[in-house]
Enzyme design. Structure first.
Site, short mmCIF file in Angstrom:
data_model
loop_
_atom_site.label_atom_id
_atom_site.label_comp_id
_atom_site.label_asym_id
_atom_site.label_seq_id
_atom_site.Cartn_x
_atom_site.Cartn_y
_atom_site.Cartn_z
N SER A 100 0.82 -1.22 0.00
CA SER A 100 0.00 0.00 0.00
C SER A 100 0.86 1.28 0.00
O SER A 100 1.57 1.52 -0.95
CB SER A 100 -0.96 -0.06 1.19
OG SER A 100 -1.84 1.02 1.16
N ASP A 241 -2.35 6.28 -3.41
CA ASP A 241 -1.30 5.60 -2.65
C ASP A 241 -0.78 4.43 -3.50
O ASP A 241 -1.20 4.26 -4.66
CB ASP A 241 -1.83 5.15 -1.29
CG ASP A 241 -2.82 4.02 -1.40
OD1 ASP A 241 -3.62 4.03 -2.35
OD2 ASP A 241 -2.80 3.10 -0.55
N ASP A 243 -1.22 1.30 -3.80
CA ASP A 243 -2.07 0.27 -4.41
C ASP A 243 -3.41 0.82 -4.85
O ASP A 243 -4.32 0.07 -5.21
CB ASP A 243 -2.25 -0.95 -3.48
CG ASP A 243 -3.03 -0.63 -2.22
OD1 ASP A 243 -3.06 0.55 -1.82
OD2 ASP A 243 -3.60 -1.56 -1.63
N ASP A 245 -6.03 2.18 -3.51
CA ASP A 245 -7.35 2.08 -2.88
C ASP A 245 -7.72 3.41 -2.23
O ASP A 245 -8.84 3.59 -1.77
CB ASP A 245 -7.44 0.91 -1.87
CG ASP A 245 -6.39 0.95 -0.79
OD1 ASP A 245 -5.54 1.86 -0.81
OD2 ASP A 245 -6.42 0.08 0.09
MG MG Z 1 -3.64 1.40 0.07
#
Ligand code: MG
Length: 455
Positions: A100, A241, A243, A245
């Site tokens: 992340s 960020d 990844d 999400d």
């Molecule tokens: Mg994330």
């Protein structure tokens, strides 16, 4: 809801994370794959972000899954919400190799259930038990699984978001996208372009060394994005960020939009369209509750962690209740009409719609939100449990919410005191009306906690 996250030994709120080669080795990830393959049968989707260690660790998790009889579809590099969407649509589970927002030397594994949500606490404890007991064994040759490579499946996720909105709703709008060299290089520019926007990208080439900025989209790391938004005359800038999400925004004047403001703005729009509940952790600014109540909706608070938000949204819907929206005050927002996980691409697309519908600039819309101040602090102490107990006793005559830690609720402000599950620290968040309330509440609490920890 039972909050058993502190019992977990390996998995935190967002999966397993660690420094590669030190805490997180291919051996450990192989074991995670073997344990997951023992618990789950069928076809498991595997994905990864752009970290340099991603390929090694993806191979390790796939090996564990295949050797215990699962079939694997390797989706290659894609955002976590894209893998979650694909799992929800067509697979029996998923494993995402990502750390992340952590720096490049980190990586991790996030386990996805068949419904696209992150694995819940009870199942995670079962998985951990299998890992610690090493209670699985590789199957003989005729029962091992097979692997398919499907790097193009990510397009289905892009398609699903684009088709959630009116055709070409972003026509005439310029947006700058900063995927931070992460997997959203493959998704957010495409989503916004297909919505009709003119898209400029920054850090738009995938690179696990993150040469342009770190995976955490902090105001400091987004200065170049802010400059490009202003110089290009864009309606806004959006950054993800590592990844994707989470989404954070830069307004047309080059100013960072605080994540609770982003949450409140989108919440106000969605709660205006539909009535029901918004679900969020106890750490979210009251600004969100204020706009939601103004629109005739309700707020349901959960422990800190997106999984608690997602699962509470699902269980409320299961009870027949309307749930409009959910998310955290860190740019991680959950759109229940789309899927039950945080989705950065969907958040960016929603911002395009809101600006088009309101025909106002982002800074003007932000200015119409309630003004609050938030103070975040932490104190190192090995006596977290004792501090919480003392704070609870000291403030017992005030309104307390014990959903996660101790939240002291006052008319103009609230304070949340929580002990970290992984480090010897106490985290403090204060949310207050503008003025001196926040600082005074902070100083009062710090005084009490210092007295407790020095006893
Ligand atoms: Mg994330």
């Amino acid at each position: 809801m039972q909050n058993s996250k502190f019992q977990k030994r390996l998995f935190g709120t967002n999966g397993v994370r660690g420094v590669v080669g030190k805490d997180l080795t291919p051996d450990l990830v192989l074991t995670i794959g073997e344990a997951l393959g023992t618990m789950r049968k069928g076809c498991i989707a595997v994905g990864r972000d752009t970290r340099t260690s991603g390929e090694t660790l993806a191979k390790a998790v796939k090996s564990g899954l295949l050797s215990t009889g699962c079939n694997v579809v390797d989706c290659g590099i894609l955002p976590t919400p894209a893998l979650q969407y694909l799992v929800k649509e067509q697979f029996d589970g998923g494993a995402m190799i990502t750390a992340s927002h952590n720096p490049p030397e980190y990586n991790g594994v996030k386990i996805i259930d068949a419904d696209g949500t992150e694995m819940g606490d009870e199942e995670t404890l079962r998985l951990e038990q299998l890992i610690f007991d090493l209670s699985f064994s590789p199957l003989p040759w005729e029962h091992v699984g097979y692997e398919i490579s499907a790097p193009d499946l990510v397009r289905k996720y892009v398609h699903a978001i684009v088709h959630h909105f009116p055709d070409k709703v972003g026509s005439g709008m310029t947006v700058v996208v900063d995927p931070g060299s992460g997997p959203s290089c493959l998704t957010t520019p495409q989503i916004l372009t297909q919505m009709g926007c003119r898209v400029l990208t920054l850090n738009g080439i995938m690179d696990g060394t993150f040469p342009g900025r770190l995976p955490e989209p902090s105001p400091d790391g987004l200065r170049t994005l802010a400059d490009l938004v202003v110089s290009s005359g864009a309606a806004f800038g959006v950054a993800h960020d590592g990844d994707a999400d989470r989404s954070v925004f830069i307004d047309e004047k080059g100013r960072f939009v605080e994540e609770n403001q982003e949450f409140a703005l989108i919440a106000r729009h969605l709660c205006h369209q539909k009535k029901g509940a918004l679900v969020t952790p106890v750490s979210t600014s009251r600004m969100v509750e204020m706009v939601v109540k103004d629109e005739g909706c309700t707020v349901h608070y959960t422990p800190v962690g997106s999984i608690y938000v997602a699962r509470t949204m699902r269980s409320l819907i299961g009870e027949g209740k309307e749930v409009v929206f959910g998310g955290e005050g860190n740019g991680g927002l959950i759109f229940p009409d789309h899927q039950f996980c945080r989705d950065g691409g969907m958040t960016a697309a929603m911002m395009v719609l809101i600006l088009c519908l309101h025909k106002q600039q982002l800074s003007a819309l932000i200015a119409t939100l309630p003004q609050r101040t938030m103070i975040k602090d932490k104190i190192s102490t090995p006596h977290g449990a004792k501090v919480l107990e003392d704070i609870m006793k000291r403030y017992r005559k005030e309104i307390l919410d014990l959903t996660d830690g101790v939240k002291i609720i006052r008319e103009n402000s609230w304070a949340l005191v929580r002990a970290s599950g992984t480090e010897p620290i106490i985290r403090i968040i204060i949310d207050a009306e503008c003025g001196d309330y926040g600082r005074e509440f902070h100083d009062e609490l710090i005084g009490h906690i210092s007295a407790i920890t020095s006893e």
